[in-house]
Motif scaffolding. Sequence first.
Motif, PDB file in Angstrom:
ATOM      1  N   ASN A  69      58.593  39.989  39.292  1.00  0.00           N
ATOM      2  CA  ASN A  69      57.555  40.966  39.608  1.00  0.00           C
ATOM      3  C   ASN A  69      56.729  41.345  38.386  1.00  0.00           C
ATOM      4  O   ASN A  69      57.200  41.306  37.255  1.00  0.00           O
ATOM      5  N   GLN A  70      55.482  41.710  38.692  1.00  0.00           N
ATOM      6  CA  GLN A  70      54.506  41.934  37.627  1.00  0.00           C
ATOM      7  C   GLN A  70      53.579  43.087  37.985  1.00  0.00           C
ATOM      8  O   GLN A  70      53.409  43.431  39.154  1.00  0.00           O
ATOM      9  N   GLY A  80      43.220  36.651  42.763  1.00  0.00           N
ATOM     10  CA  GLY A  80      44.430  36.357  43.537  1.00  0.00           C
ATOM     11  C   GLY A  80      45.686  36.469  42.701  1.00  0.00           C
ATOM     12  O   GLY A  80      45.745  35.996  41.563  1.00  0.00           O
ATOM     13  N   VAL A  81      46.706  37.121  43.283  1.00  0.00           N
ATOM     14  CA  VAL A  81      48.030  37.205  42.664  1.00  0.00           C
ATOM     15  C   VAL A  81      48.920  36.229  43.410  1.00  0.00           C
ATOM     16  O   VAL A  81      48.812  36.090  44.630  1.00  0.00           O
ATOM     17  N   GLU A  82      49.833  35.552  42.699  1.00  0.00           N
ATOM     18  CA  GLU A  82      50.616  34.513  43.378  1.00  0.00           C
ATOM     19  C   GLU A  82      51.725  35.072  44.262  1.00  0.00           C
ATOM     20  O   GLU A  82      52.314  34.352  45.065  1.00  0.00           O
ATOM     21  N   PHE A  83      52.032  36.367  44.133  1.00  0.00           N
ATOM     22  CA  PHE A  83      53.057  36.985  44.972  1.00  0.00           C
ATOM     23  C   PHE A  83      52.412  37.934  45.974  1.00  0.00           C
ATOM     24  O   PHE A  83      51.265  38.338  45.819  1.00  0.00           O
ATOM     25  N   GLN A  84      53.198  38.310  46.980  1.00  0.00           N
ATOM     26  CA  GLN A  84      52.722  39.350  47.887  1.00  0.00           C
ATOM     27  C   GLN A  84      52.601  40.665  47.122  1.00  0.00           C
ATOM     28  O   GLN A  84      53.285  40.884  46.122  1.00  0.00           O
ATOM     29  N   ALA A  85      51.688  41.520  47.610  1.00  0.00           N
ATOM     30  CA  ALA A  85      51.438  42.785  46.900  1.00  0.00           C
ATOM     31  C   ALA A  85      50.982  43.832  47.900  1.00  0.00           C
ATOM     32  O   ALA A  85      50.287  43.527  48.861  1.00  0.00           O
ATOM     33  N   ARG A  86      51.381  45.083  47.651  1.00  0.00           N
ATOM     34  CA  ARG A  86      50.929  46.158  48.531  1.00  0.00           C
ATOM     35  C   ARG A  86      50.614  47.432  47.769  1.00  0.00           C
ATOM     36  O   ARG A  86      50.466  48.492  48.378  1.00  0.00           O
ATOM     37  N   PHE A 118      41.588  47.899  37.478  1.00  0.00           N
ATOM     38  CA  PHE A 118      42.502  48.186  38.580  1.00  0.00           C
ATOM     39  C   PHE A 118      43.873  47.615  38.267  1.00  0.00           C
ATOM     40  O   PHE A 118      43.991  46.586  37.601  1.00  0.00           O
ATOM     41  N   LEU A 119      44.903  48.283  38.788  1.00  0.00           N
ATOM     42  CA  LEU A 119      46.289  47.849  38.608  1.00  0.00           C
ATOM     43  C   LEU A 119      46.853  47.390  39.941  1.00  0.00           C
ATOM     44  O   LEU A 119      46.677  48.055  40.966  1.00  0.00           O
ATOM     45  N   ILE A 120      47.540  46.249  39.923  1.00  0.00           N
ATOM     46  CA  ILE A 120      48.199  45.707  41.116  1.00  0.00           C
ATOM     47  C   ILE A 120      49.686  45.569  40.806  1.00  0.00           C
ATOM     48  O   ILE A 120      50.061  45.107  39.729  1.00  0.00           O
ATOM     49  N   GLY A 121      50.531  45.953  41.773  1.00  0.00           N
ATOM     50  CA  GLY A 121      51.969  45.731  41.633  1.00  0.00           C
ATOM     51  C   GLY A 121      52.438  44.715  42.666  1.00  0.00           C
ATOM     52  O   GLY A 121      52.071  44.790  43.830  1.00  0.00           O
ATOM     53  N   ASP A 125      48.692  39.432  51.019  1.00  0.00           N
ATOM     54  CA  ASP A 125      48.812  38.087  50.442  1.00  0.00           C
ATOM     55  C   ASP A 125      48.444  38.056  48.959  1.00  0.00           C
ATOM     56  O   ASP A 125      48.373  36.983  48.355  1.00  0.00           O
ATOM     57  N   GLY A 126      48.219  39.229  48.351  1.00  0.00           N
ATOM     58  CA  GLY A 126      47.936  39.282  46.919  1.00  0.00           C
ATOM     59  C   GLY A 126      46.476  39.092  46.558  1.00  0.00           C
ATOM     60  O   GLY A 126      46.148  38.843  45.397  1.00  0.00           O
ATOM     61  N   ARG A 127      45.590  39.246  47.536  1.00  0.00           N
ATOM     62  CA  ARG A 127      44.161  39.058  47.260  1.00  0.00           C
ATOM     63  C   ARG A 127      43.492  40.406  46.989  1.00  0.00           C
ATOM     64  O   ARG A 127      43.533  41.311  47.819  1.00  0.00           O
TER      65      ARG A 127
END
Length: 361
Positions: free
Chosen positions: A46-47, A14-20, A34-37, A343-345
């Motif tokens: 942002n991270q 889980g990421v604490e911010f929204q992500a797409r 894997f990379l998440i933005g 939701d960052g999951r």
Amino acid sequence: MSNNIMSNNPLIYGVEFQARSLCSLHAESDQDCFLIGTQSLITSNNQVHLVKLQEETNTLCPQIYEHSCGEIWSLASSPTDKCLITTCYASIERDCEKFTALWRLPENDGHLENVITFPTEKYGTDVKVTTFHPTNDAYMCSVIDNNIVMWDVGESEVKIVCTAVLDGKGQPRFTTGKWNPQSANLQFVTADDCNIKAWDLRTQTKIAWSLDGVHTQIIRDFDFNPNRQYYMATCGDDGYSKFWDIRNPRQPLISRADHSHWIWSLRYNPVHDELIGTASSDGQVLITCLTGISSSAVENEDIKTKSSIEDKIIATCDQHEDSVYCVEWSSADSWILASLSYDGRLLLNKVPKDEQLRILL
């Protein structure tokens, strides 16, 4: 899904911010990465998360890099250098204009190292993607409003190799684009509205081929079969995934409506091309097996006898609680499919064991 990585459950991060935005670390063939933005409205928050699967403990371990210039709308990784990535991001200081940059991942957590911020302003304000050429490290391509810009980043400063413009009534704009890995030439493929176009970048504006009006609503994503030339898939807001032989653009080989809402992302498995991952705003991730149009059917020379009876959904992941924007297969283990919801999951699922055996035997 049955037979997932952990008994019957996917691995969750889980990421604490929204992500797409999500991509596989393509140059890493030894470990699932894997990379998440993230998409936090506060730019400084942002991270980019580099999430690695530790096989011994079956856990997901992140390295987190600061991306303080804005919320990330898309990202891509180099196919040859596991330290290079691009992001397309919205800048709050510049009234939500989108920009794009090439970054180097530092060895430890910290700030991403800026290599190049691409000079995109003269081409527009909405940068959709910046992607790496499949084989030539020096070449990259950005999709900006109704422009394609091909860059040469091989020297110390970025050069523009060529550009192409989408003309038409009502200011058409691209929704996404990617290199055609099946074409040894410089062929870049784009989606605009309900159309797919392949641009021959050696001739600037020549369109090599197109699929026009192939969905009834906007096309969100497309992908190429990695093992069969001329074969590709499209998906979009009409809830359909369609599979094409681009030599016969009048009708799809297969048209499926497995999701109940928009399909945001679609990916061929990089090794077993009968497997397709799709993600939708219905909250579901599906793995579909399309044996009849796969390269294995061609090798077995029974494509005529293979009927669509064998085509089926082999796995459903319904453990997301929000729209799922991305699916990506691992570059290290082709049985692992990652998916990211707004939701960052992040979920990592595995192709069911019985399906793995059926494909391998």
